[in-house]
Scaffold this active site. Structure first.
Site, PDB file in Angstrom:
ATOM      1  N   ASP A  17       0.778  -0.978   0.048  1.00 18.18           N
ATOM      2  CA  ASP A  17       0.030  -0.029  -0.168  1.00 18.18           C
ATOM      3  C   ASP A  17       0.692   1.210  -0.061  1.00 18.18           C
ATOM      4  OD1 ASP A  17      -2.423   1.558   0.030  1.00 18.18           O
ATOM      5  OD2 ASP A  17      -2.781   1.066   2.059  1.00 18.18           O
ATOM      6  N   GLU A  96      -6.171   5.168  -9.007  1.00 21.48           N
ATOM      7  CA  GLU A  96      -7.446   5.637  -8.679  1.00 21.48           C
ATOM      8  C   GLU A  96      -8.069   6.628  -9.489  1.00 21.48           C
ATOM      9  OE1 GLU A  96      -9.415   6.528  -4.249  1.00 21.48           O
ATOM     10  OE2 GLU A  96      -7.766   5.336  -4.248  1.00 21.48           O
ATOM     11  N   LYS A 132      -9.131   1.954  -9.348  1.00 25.46           N
ATOM     12  CA  LYS A 132      -9.953   2.226  -8.218  1.00 25.46           C
ATOM     13  C   LYS A 132     -11.227   3.109  -8.251  1.00 25.46           C
ATOM     14  CE  LYS A 132      -7.495   2.133  -4.229  1.00 25.46           C
ATOM     15  NZ  LYS A 132      -6.422   2.508  -3.269  1.00 25.46           N
ATOM     16  N   THR A 156     -13.131   0.705  -3.823  1.00 24.61           N
ATOM     17  CA  THR A 156     -12.411   0.857  -2.534  1.00 24.61           C
ATOM     18  C   THR A 156     -13.392   1.857  -1.518  1.00 24.61           C
ATOM     19  OG1 THR A 156     -10.362   2.100  -1.643  1.00 24.61           O
ATOM     20  CG2 THR A 156     -11.486   3.185  -3.503  1.00 24.61           C
ATOM     21  N   PHE A 178     -12.022  -1.412   4.323  1.00 20.17           N
ATOM     22  CA  PHE A 178     -11.261  -0.731   5.163  1.00 20.17           C
ATOM     23  C   PHE A 178     -11.010  -1.176   6.759  1.00 20.17           C
ATOM     24  CE2 PHE A 178      -9.466   3.414   2.691  1.00 20.17           C
ATOM     25  CZ  PHE A 178      -9.358   2.482   1.531  1.00 20.17           C
TER      26      PHE A 178
END
Length: 321
Positions: A17, A96, A132, A156, A178
């Site tokens: 990440d 993203e 994303k 996400t 998350f």
């Protein structure tokens, strides 16, 4: 005994990440994820100023007004980092879509197509990229269209089972629940602390994992946003886990035994969760009834949008210089 990181890699696809190339080379993950926050951090690091300068020079020669050139430079920078990362990991890199497009299905689709085209221009095939997208209703609908075009998506900012169910029904390649942000909300809301086994974020991912396996849903579950090693260890065996460099380092230095917790065959055999309705009305109502998921989804979009605004400001200053 092998490190816990090596043990984890034997049962789970480990994803980094980060946008930091040095961290990728140090821990050798299979995949890598980025987001506006991580791209901003990387863009501010001395090691990557050449990437920023190249994106600004390129954007200066593009058409449109100043805002359009700034947006083009930010997109190019994200793809530049992504293309570099594809040379350092054997698997996928997630890039993203702008957070401020989270409620615009058509604009999200157009942006995703442009990102894939930009990668293709650099010789990076779409099979190496995940787009994303925030797991709003509009984002999930965009992912549904993109998946039919062969563009794989990573949904996400996912905090609830109904988001996960809708993502799977839409055919999303992967979801990113998350963990740590769920824990943050419950700590603040209840004033309590939690062990790895009572951690609400861990329990949420376990429910989603079980639901998917019990119903034979092929969408990949990738736990994200970890606060501590306990959360990671409590999800050992999950399809994928995306982990920040600091926690990868701790795992690499720990030679204790890591026990597999999640197993697809056991989940499919033992669990009987009911199938969830995922039409728009049911989705919006279920999300509305989940205060944590509603608040954290909105907050996450705002935070990513704020960091994107900072990145645009950084690029704009360079463009004006």
């Amino acid at each position: 005994m092998p490190s816990k990181l090596d043990q984890l890699k034997a049962m789970t696809v480990v994803v980094a990440d980060t946008g930091d190339m040095a961290a990728i080379e140090a821990y050798r993950p299979t995949d890598c994820t980025t987001n506006p926050t991580l791209i901003l951090k990387a863009a501010e690091m001395p090691a990557y100023q050449d990437h920023v300068a190249e994106a600004v020079r390129w954007a200066a020669g593009q058409g449109g007004d100043r805002a359009a050139r700034i947006a083009a430079a930010c997109d190019r920078l994200a793809v530049t980092f992504g293309a570099e990362l594809t040379r350092r990991v054997p698997g996928r890199v997630s890039t993203e879509v702008d957070a401020d497009l989270s409620f615009d299905t058509r604009a999200t689709i157009e942006k995703a197509r442009a990102i894939i085209a930009a990668y293709a221009a650099r010789g990076v095939p779409r099979e190496r990229i995940l787009i994303k997208i925030a797991a709003t209703w509009e984002g999930i609908r965009a992912a549904e269209t993109l998946q039919k075009e062969g563009i794989d998506c990573n949904l996400t900012l996912l905090f609830s089972l109904v988001q996960a169910a809708a993502a799977a029904e839409a055919g999303a390649f992967l979801i990113s629940p998350f963990v740590g942000r769920i824990l943050d909300w419950y700590r603040k809301s209840t004033g309590q602390d939690y062990t790895a086994e009572t951690d609400p974020g861990v329990l949420s991912v376990r429910r989603i994992y079980t639901y998917y396996k019990a119903h034979g849903l092929g969408t990949v579950v990738m736990g994200a946003s970890f606060r501590n090693l306990g959360e990671i260890e409590a999800l050992a065996g999950c399809d994928r886990l995306t982990i920040a460099p600091a926690l990868l380092d701790q795992l690499a230095k720990d030679e204790g035994r890591l026990v597999r917790v999640l197993d697809p065959e056991a989940a499919a055999r033992d669990a009987k969760p009911a199938r969830i309705a995922v039409d728009e009305a049911a989705f919006r109502w279920a999300l509305n009834e989940d205060a944590m998921a509603t608040e954290k989804l909105a907050e996450g979009i705002r935070l990513f949008a704020a960091d994107l605004a900072k990145l645009r400001a950084l690029v704009g200053a360079r463009l004006d210089a």
